[in-house]
Design a protein around this motif. Sequence first.
Motif, PDB file in Angstrom:
ATOM      1  N   SER A 114       2.944  40.689  59.058  1.00  0.00           N
ATOM      2  CA  SER A 114       4.096  41.517  59.404  1.00  0.00           C
ATOM      3  C   SER A 114       3.651  42.848  59.992  1.00  0.00           C
ATOM      4  O   SER A 114       4.247  43.339  60.962  1.00  0.00           O
ATOM      5  CB  SER A 114       4.959  41.754  58.157  1.00  0.00           C
ATOM      6  OG  SER A 114       5.431  40.525  57.633  1.00  0.00           O
ATOM      7  N   CYS A 170       4.285  43.992  64.025  1.00  0.00           N
ATOM      8  CA  CYS A 170       5.062  45.219  64.256  1.00  0.00           C
ATOM      9  C   CYS A 170       4.244  46.249  65.026  1.00  0.00           C
ATOM     10  O   CYS A 170       4.754  46.894  65.954  1.00  0.00           O
ATOM     11  CB  CYS A 170       5.517  45.807  62.922  1.00  0.00           C
ATOM     12  SG  CYS A 170       6.819  44.858  62.112  1.00  0.00           S
ATOM     13  N   VAL A 176      10.097  38.183  55.405  1.00  0.00           N
ATOM     14  CA  VAL A 176       8.805  37.845  56.007  1.00  0.00           C
ATOM     15  C   VAL A 176       8.999  37.152  57.345  1.00  0.00           C
ATOM     16  O   VAL A 176       8.274  37.404  58.314  1.00  0.00           O
ATOM     17  CB  VAL A 176       7.974  36.960  55.049  1.00  0.00           C
ATOM     18  CG1 VAL A 176       6.731  36.425  55.750  1.00  0.00           C
ATOM     19  CG2 VAL A 176       7.557  37.752  53.808  1.00  0.00           C
TER      20      VAL A 176
END
Length: 471
Positions: A110, A114, A399
């Motif tokens: 994650s 990002c 998630v």
Amino acid sequence: MSKVLNNDKFFQLLTLFIILQPILDILTNAMLQFTNSSITIGILIRMLFMGIALFFIFFGSQHPYKKQVSIYLALLLLVLGIGFINNYFQKPVFNLFIEVQWLTKVIYFSVMICSIYLLFQNKKNVDFIKTRLLNYIIYALVIIGVSILIAIITNTSVDSYEWVKAGFKGWFYSANELSALLAIGFPLSILFAIRKTKSWYSFWVWIPALLVALIGALIGTKVGLFAVYITCIFISLFIAIHYIVASIKKTNDRKILLPTFVYSIALLAVILIVSPFTPGYQNLSVELPEPDQEDIDKGFEDVPGQGGNGESSGESEDEIIEGEDTRVTFEINSPIVNKILSSRHIYFTWQLNQMIRADVSQKILGMGYAGNYINNRKTIEMDFFDIFFSFGVIGFILVMLPLFMLIGIVLKKLFTNFKQIFHVENISLIISILLGLGIALIAGHVWVAPAVNLYLALSMVLLYINLKTNE
């Protein structure tokens, strides 16, 4: 604070980090082979970079959507953190080190996706960043391929399997992770070749793709071999379609598309000729023994209240006996499915029964690593199910949110800009992503493997940026 780690500095660190991936994996294998330490240089460097990426997200990025990304990550960390604390009190066995390690592996993906997304803060530098990222991915893949070839030639390669099956994994630790990595990377190597092909003299740009394809077959896994076949067939098909369309319309693109198509077909032909002599092809005929009923029932000893150590669940003896008749089981009669899943459906039933009998809080927030085990600590090795059982309904949704967003924009483009989806570059990225997700679902070792999921994150971000840029 943004001056300490701004967009340009983080981009330079990321490209260096990408090219270091195979070196970290080789050093990790060496440490695991020659030391007893469970903390390797690969773990340390990747966790350090995750910290740097988090710092960039919260303090360094100037992206217009920085606030939304920061809120998402903060919420993800909060929910998974609450689940972690809840499992400390709920699980029959709670191994702090393993739980932290597992949590970190899931968060890593994650954070990477990002931070990579936030690099594209304005449309002016999109093509530059895309090109540089793709170039460094290819550099990393070439290092992997060359190192494995050297290991095979020097007879220092480690076998992919301990018995029955054949294969070479060079100086790397996990054949499964290595083959998953190459499966995701192979379409990117073809994309690199397509972008670089300018004439008939550009044949050399296809060498990395050929190298990755051969290494994928030499590892010996089904994943590596089928990924090469699927990628070559579909990308060649779409290049042919684009060439036919360009020829009908008499555009200048056909002058580049023709050598591109010929080289893609030549690559497929070489693979088809060579692959029957590789371990990946030869292993297809190897039959492994099926698990006996004793192995199947063994896992249910770990389901509190289902014939196992019931005292850990705090249930009475009558409740335990009653629970024995309520367990859920799945029988798969197809030899093909059994071969593909390699008994993973058995481990799925273990954790499903644990989840059914778990506390409501664990249904919502998950049961942590390997569920509510007592003696048999075993994950399913199917990433999406492992994430669901580990982090519950809410954790799973958070998630998977980047994936859901990508699916959403792909579906939207199918109805609003059909041609954009079927651009050769986007098709290459889609194949890379689908292979990664397919492997994550069936064989695991992708979404929860930091050595692999960086490549998946890069493919997902590149596709998302391509589809959003023209909006």
